[in-house]
Design an enzyme around this catalytic site. Structure first.
Site, mmCIF file in Angstrom:
data_model
loop_
_atom_site.group_PDB
_atom_site.id
_atom_site.type_symbol
_atom_site.label_atom_id
_atom_site.label_comp_id
_atom_site.label_asym_id
_atom_site.label_seq_id
_atom_site.Cartn_x
_atom_site.Cartn_y
_atom_site.Cartn_z
ATOM 1 N N GLN A 1 0.828 -1.189 0.000
ATOM 2 C CA GLN A 1 0.000 0.000 0.000
ATOM 3 C C GLN A 1 0.874 1.256 0.000
ATOM 4 O OE1 GLN A 1 -1.818 -0.809 4.117
ATOM 5 N NE2 GLN A 1 -1.841 1.397 4.030
ATOM 6 N N SER B 1 5.387 -6.134 1.866
ATOM 7 C CA SER B 1 4.299 -5.978 2.835
ATOM 8 C C SER B 1 3.010 -6.589 2.287
ATOM 9 C CB SER B 1 4.142 -4.493 3.184
ATOM 10 O OG SER B 1 3.216 -4.316 4.234
ATOM 11 N N LEU B 2 1.972 -5.788 2.082
ATOM 12 C CA LEU B 2 0.731 -6.272 1.490
ATOM 13 C C LEU B 2 0.985 -7.059 0.209
ATOM 14 C CD1 LEU B 2 -2.373 -6.146 0.683
ATOM 15 C CD2 LEU B 2 -1.741 -4.011 -0.470
ATOM 16 N N ARG C 1 -7.264 -8.702 6.716
ATOM 17 C CA ARG C 1 -6.048 -8.024 7.180
ATOM 18 C C ARG C 1 -6.258 -6.517 7.216
ATOM 19 N NH1 ARG C 1 -1.204 -5.854 4.713
ATOM 20 N NH2 ARG C 1 0.737 -6.515 5.766
ATOM 21 N N HIS D 1 4.096 -2.977 10.623
ATOM 22 C CA HIS D 1 5.274 -3.805 10.867
ATOM 23 C C HIS D 1 5.982 -3.446 12.175
ATOM 24 C CE1 HIS D 1 4.588 -5.469 6.946
ATOM 25 N NE2 HIS D 1 4.584 -4.273 6.436
ATOM 26 N N GLN E 1 4.668 -11.268 9.913
ATOM 27 C CA GLN E 1 4.886 -10.104 9.046
ATOM 28 C C GLN E 1 4.133 -8.881 9.534
ATOM 29 O OE1 GLN E 1 2.638 -8.683 6.181
ATOM 30 N NE2 GLN E 1 3.923 -9.074 4.391
#
Length: 315
Positions: free
Chosen positions: A24, A104-105, A129, A210, A259
């Protein structure tokens, strides 16, 4: 008379491609428009049904404020990335993709691309999520900032000197590290970084991704992960949390949970793709050009490409 015979040219070796999916932050209004007339657009309805979000509206009509919400940002970037991946595979089915990774995403799009998750399961997980992270951010608001011009050791020292909650969230390149934590701690660290002659940009987010501030999201995400089937897949996925190549399987439930609160080791991820998995070409798939830029900074000798959206008719 001497006769010169040319040696036949050596056959060109096909590139070994590592496909990279963004997280994102790359979302923008109208980013689905170039894809709406492609054969892959049917994926949008599948993502909408599975996730509970109107993915078509987010890709075509949502404004920047709407897209800035973490749950909206995540499902829109995930969907746009899958559209690009689908079109890439449709137009170049023989491409030698040796591994995938996502920032990430983007790791969820990578798992779908690797065949570890189905499109429906990946969309459902991204929806869950995003909702869990939005709830956690409301409970414990945070901030993030990119520190540029310093190595990881210098940024870790900056974090260690902080008063309050502050962590390294992403190690993106030898000269770019993202820190995250409470708003006060991030603002103070940004001021200290600027005073030391470093470039520091506070990112337009309200969550400390994170970091342990995302811990409230871990339980609902893990519950969703425990209900999801992770298959063997077709190619390795290099995970954010340990920068290690993994095949598919149920151990991804633990990797995805970790994560959420652990840092993204992107520099190490690219190194593993290049050195351990012998990828020679890195293809940034999805909105924006963030990952192709990071690839050039981390691996200046590797080929870094973008898979671009088709041109919009009349644009």
């Amino acid at each position: 008379m001497e006769t010169h015979v040319e040696e036949p040219a050596a056959p060109r070796t096909a590139p070994r491609i590592a496909v990279l999916f963004p997280g994102q932050g790359v979302q923008r209004p109208g980013m689905g428009e170039p894809w709406r007339d492609t054969l892959s657009w049917a994926l949008v309805e599948e993502v909408s049904r599975a996730s509970g979000f109107d993915a078509a509206h987010l890709l075509l009509a949502a404004d920047q404020e709407t897209l800035s919400r973490t749950d909206h940002a995540q499902i829109s970037v995930f969907t746009a990335s899958l559209l690009a991946w689908s079109e890439f595979r449709r137009t170049d089915p023989a491409a030698d993709v040796v591994a995938v990774a996502g920032h990430s995403l983007g790791e969820y799009a990578a798992l779908v691309a690797a065949g570890v998750l189905s499109v429906a399961d990946g969309a459902w997980l991204v929806g869950e999520r995003g909702r869990a992270m939005a709830d956690a951010a409301r409970l414990r608001p945070g901030a993030m900032a990119a520190v540029m011009g310093a190595g990881l050791d210098a940024v870790e020292a900056l974090v260690a000197a902080a008063q309050g909650d502050l962590w390294v969230a992403n190690h993106n390149s030898p000269q770019q590290t993202v820190i995250a934590g409470s708003r006060t701690a991030v603002q103070q660290a940004a001021a200290r970084a600027a005073g030391a002659g470093l470039r520091c940009t506070v990112l337009p987010v309200t969550a400390a991704c994170h970091t342990p501030l995302m811990a409230p999201a871990a339980t609902p995400l893990r519950q969703a992960l425990d209900l999801t089937r992770f298959t063997a897949g077709t190619v390795p996925v290099v995970a954010n949390v340990d920068a290690t190549a993994h095949r598919g399987g149920p151990h991804w439930r633990e990797l995805c949970t970790r994560q959420l609160t652990g840092p993204v080791h992107w520099t190490a991820t690219l190194r593993v793709l290049n050195e351990d998995l012998a990828a020679t070409t890195f293809l940034d798939i999805g909105p924006g050009a963030t990952l192709s830029a990071l690839t050039r900074r981390n691996l200046p000798d590797a080929e870094s490409l973008r898979f671009k959206a088709p041109a919009v008719q009349g644009a």
